[in-house]
Design an enzyme around this catalytic site. Structure first.
Site, short mmCIF file in Angstrom:
data_model
loop_
_atom_site.label_atom_id
_atom_site.label_comp_id
_atom_site.label_asym_id
_atom_site.label_seq_id
_atom_site.Cartn_x
_atom_site.Cartn_y
_atom_site.Cartn_z
N ASP A 376 0.84 -1.19 0.00
CA ASP A 376 0.00 0.00 0.00
C ASP A 376 0.88 1.25 0.00
OD1 ASP A 376 -2.69 1.26 0.40
OD2 ASP A 376 -1.75 1.94 2.26
N GLU A 433 1.73 -0.46 -5.11
CA GLU A 433 0.83 0.65 -5.41
C GLU A 433 1.75 1.86 -5.52
OE1 GLU A 433 -3.33 2.54 -3.73
OE2 GLU A 433 -1.69 2.25 -2.32
#
Length: 818
Positions: A376, A433
């Site tokens: 993330d 990401e």
């Protein structure tokens, strides 16, 4: 007059006297212990070693221990062992060993040191801190998701005391010989799901409950289960502020606010609280084992960018009280750099923190057999650290040399390099990401060492814009269909592009085609949260047709558009990812930021998911399109497509339409990869215009005819015609109406629709025979005539082969046309 000077920070309380004694029923007399490994570990003499890093300013530390019943009752530690800085400290690692220790025991640390927030020093012995390396965690008496503590002090019901379980020799697990399927990227279809949301509506929302849903994933063709964060977090983090619209408690539903990185979330387990919390780990292992047994890999979403401790005024749970300036990026005045948008930023490239990250990832791979990780806000892992051990011009340095400053993006981030070159982690899936909340956007430029894949945000945005009919996107969309070579043709392959239309963060697929604007009022933030730039269209004439207010013609078009998106996803080079619920058309009512909802907005609706007829057969279309992709090598090329295997077309063959106003893209593609001999040529066309397009298809390859696979303009079940679940008579009738057009290489691609056609062979493909295997003969034996002939001229066939060829009929096979 001059402002009064700030009062000096209060002095830290003096540590207790150093008395280390045995505690009956818990452990024998403590000994020095050792500095490695970090965390709590078993010793050969039935003892337990404890080792934890703390900042250089720390002058005293206690190991705090609870009996489970005392922790549940909200009592202070059952026993505390003060550590001697002379004997229980090596460098900045504090350590102690407890012989004859019971495994029914939990622990934490009490730390003494200076407290000066303006210098980022946050030591406070009033708090008992969780070990960053804890592998099983309990929070007071909490054993049920969403239920507050009954024994915590007033005001702390949502945040009772955390404590870590000690390791146990009885904590064993039988993997039953089940191995990971070890899929190649080009075999994968990722399914992003939440443990709780996937099973709560028709189950219990636990690790165990997912197991009975694995046949569904297998049937749909989703063979890589990517779980939203399962590392320990507190779902009650936001519960002190009720939702002003619905009155419901607000939850940290998604879990992107880690308390710890090594331990699976306790309250996702059906057996939560059992065996000092260790049983939850075994339940999660059971899920991983059964996923692997079903041929499904498990990928974890990890949040190495911030923690639940919040900003400089936040909680003291673990990292902050052990060394605030090491674990977080701290500015000179004690404030936090906030590249995560969540109050703090993990100091990922600091030597201590990056080692913790690598140790953590190894733990999940070795202990839980995890197949990969999605990182993330991964761009935070590329930022230079703040290092208070090195000051320059009144500012913390980075400790990594050069002219870099804290927060600057690094071309070779140490933590990314360590992960990539690690002998264990370098062989699992690594998915970035590749952006963060501080404005660093690295899609296509994330440091990769040839191993990192990326969530392709460009694919998401550009495909959305083309499909909704925005001008100027035909050529950009074609780039997406090729696996985004301008982004990833840098030593990587097409499969390093993780292609997706939606994810947990943003609109669902149905909402993407049903809403022009977000509708986040139920989040309690006056609709100010969530992204305003969604590239969405409600398929109507104005925002007044958002949601259920649309006219029938718009609602019909929405079903077609969802199929167009699935078609684009599954015919593109790269690795496809589907978000939980999109396959059946889940809606969240236009809410594009459901992070705080533990309700039907986020729950899988199994009545819709399991019924292939509901939502006009969308789940059937998604399933069949995924199955079609898995059978077609042309959609899973080993390298980026080129003029040898892909040709672009417009309304006429070989005349692509790349002009600014074009909304039509068509191509033929085939695979020339080794092992793909005899694979089919495919023709795909996308018409995002509001008018139909009469197209001329290129000639099919020799001895082939075009056969319709899917046309999103047709009603179910004919939208995917090349399937075995349509009654034979109905299928024959439908094909009879289509074949005359395809036989003439003509077809009308309806407005805002897409088609997939395959070149079906009129006669079965016969692969060439494998080359004859020559067995070396014993040089001491007489040489046969055959061997002598081959030895004389190795390019000539053996006499038997010549004779056989002379008797065989001659057949000349033309190569198939491109």
């Amino acid at each position: 007059p001059a402002a009064p000077a700030a009062p000096p920070p209060p002095e830290a309380p003096a540590p207790p006297p150093l008395v280390q004694e045995a505690v009956e029923g818990m452990f024998g007399k403590p000994t020095n212990g050792v500095a490695v490994p970090m965390g709590a570990s078993l010793l050969s003499d039935n003892g337990i070693n404890f080792a934890v890093y703390a900042g250089p300013e720390v002058n005293a530390m206690n190991l705090c221990l609870w009996k489970p019943e005392d922790l549940r009752a909200g009592k202070p530690p059952t026993a505390e062992v003060p550590l001697d800085p002379q004997f229980n400290r090596t460098g900045n690692t504090w350590h102690v060993a407890l012989p004859e220790a019971t495994d029914q025991m939990l622990y934490g640390y009490r730390v003494w040191g200076p407290k000066n927030p303006h210098q980022g020093l946050m030591y406070d012995p009033q708090h008992v801190l969780l070990d960053p390396y804890a592998t099983a965690i309990l929070a007071g008496d909490r054993t049920e998701y969403g239920v507050v503590s009954k024994t915590a002090p007033p005001g702390e019901e949502c945040w009772p005391q955390y404590a870590a379980a000690v390791p146990s020799p009885n904590d064993v697990f039988d993997w039953e010989g089940v191995q990971s399927p070890k899929l190649n990227y080009d075999e994968m279809c990722v399914y992003e799901a939440s443990v709780r949301g996937f099973t709560q509506k028709d189950g219990g929302g636990t690790y165990e409950d997912i197991i009975e849903r694995l046949p569904y994933l297998k049937r749909m063709g989703y063979n890589s289960l990517e779980l939203l964060p399962i590392a320990e977090f507190n779902e009650l983090e936001y519960s002190t502020v009720p939702n002003p619209v619905t009155g419901e408690m607000r939850y940290n539903y998604w879990g992107y606010s880690s308390v710890n990185y090594f331990a699976p979330k306790q309250l996702f387990a059906k057996c939560a609280g059992e065996d000092c919390g260790r049983a939850a780990g075994r339940e999660f292992k059971t899920l991983v084992r059964e996923c692997h047994r079903a041929g499904i890999e498990v990928i974890l979403d990890v949040v190495f960018n911030h923690t639940a401790e919040g900003n400089e005024k936040g909680l003291h749970l673990s990292f902050r009280g052990l060394d605030n300036r090491t674990y977080y990026m701290v500015a000179p005045d004690g404030d936090f750099y906030n590249y995560s948008g969540c109050g703090n930023t993990l100091n990922c490239n600091h030597p201590v923190v990056r080692q913790m990250i690598v140790d953590c990832l190894r733990h999940w791979v070795l202990e839980y057999h995890i197949d990969g990780f999605r990182f993330d806000l991964a761009s935070i892992l590329t930022r230079a650290p703040s290092n208070w051990a090195e000051f320059r011009d009144g500012l913390p340095g980075t400790g990594i040399g050069g002219d870099s400053v804290p927060g600057q993006d690094l071309p070779e981030p140490p933590v990314i390099k360590m992960i990539s070159e690690d002998p264990i982690l370098g062989h699992v899936k690594l998915i970035a990401e590749a952006w963060d909340a501080g404005g660093l956007y690295q899609v296509g430029s994330f440091p990769h060492w040839g191993k990192w894949a990326e969530w392709n945000g460009r694919f998401r945005d550009d495909t959305r814009n083309f499909v909704r009919g925005m001008p100027g996107y035909a050529g950009i969309f074609a780039e997406c269909l090729c696996g985004s070579p301008t982004l990833y043709n840098d030593g990587r392959k097409p499969y390093h592009s993780i292609n997706f239309i939606t994810c947990h963060d943003g609109f669902t697929l149905r909402d993407l085609v049903s809403y022009n604007d977000k509708h986040n009022q139920a989040n309690g933030e006056n609709n100010n949260d969530g992204d305003d730039n969604n590239q969405s269209w409600n398929c109507g004439l104005s925002a007044a047709e958002d949601g259920e207010n649309a006219l029938p013609v718009a609602k019909t078009l929405r079903d077609r558009q969802m199929r167009n998106f699935f078609t684009a996803l599954f015919v593109s080079q790269g690795t496809p990812m589907v978000t939980q619920g999109d396959e059946y058309g889940h809606t969240k009512g236009g809410n594009n930021n459901t992070y705080c909802h533990d309700n039907d907005l986020n729950y899988m609706d199994w009545a819709l998911a399991k019924d292939p007829v509901k939502n006009k057969g969308l789940s059937r279309f998604a399933r069949l399109m995924r199955a079609f992709r898995s059978k077609q090598p042309a959609l899973r090329l080993a390298n980026f497509p080129n003029q040898d295997n892909i040709q672009w077309h417009g309304h006429e063959p070989n005349e692509p339409m790349w002009d600014e106003e074009s909304k039509f893209v068509a191509f033929t593609v085939r695979s020339n990869d080794v092992g793909a001999e005899g694979s089919e040529t495919l023709y795909c066309a996308f018409n995002a215009h509001h008018l139909p397009a009469k197209v001329v298809l290129p000639n099919p390859p020799q001895d082939c005819q075009w056969r319709m696979v899917a046309d999103t303009a047709l009603m179910a079940p004919y939208d995917f015609l090349d399937a075995d679940d349509i009654p034979a008579a109905s299928k024959a009738a439908a094909e009879a109406m289509i074949k005359p057009q395809l036989g003439s290489n003509i077809y009308t691609v309806m407005d805002r629709s897409s088609i997939v056609v395959r070149a079906e062979r009129l006669t079965p493909f016969v692969p060439p025979p494998p080359p004859e295997r020559v067995v070396a003969e014993d040089p001491n034996q007489p040489t046969s005539a055959k061997a002598r002939a081959v030895a004389a001229d190795p390019n000539q066939p053996a006499p038997e082969a010549v004779a056989a060829a002379a008797e065989a009929p001659t057949e000349v096979q033309e190569p198939p046309e491109p």
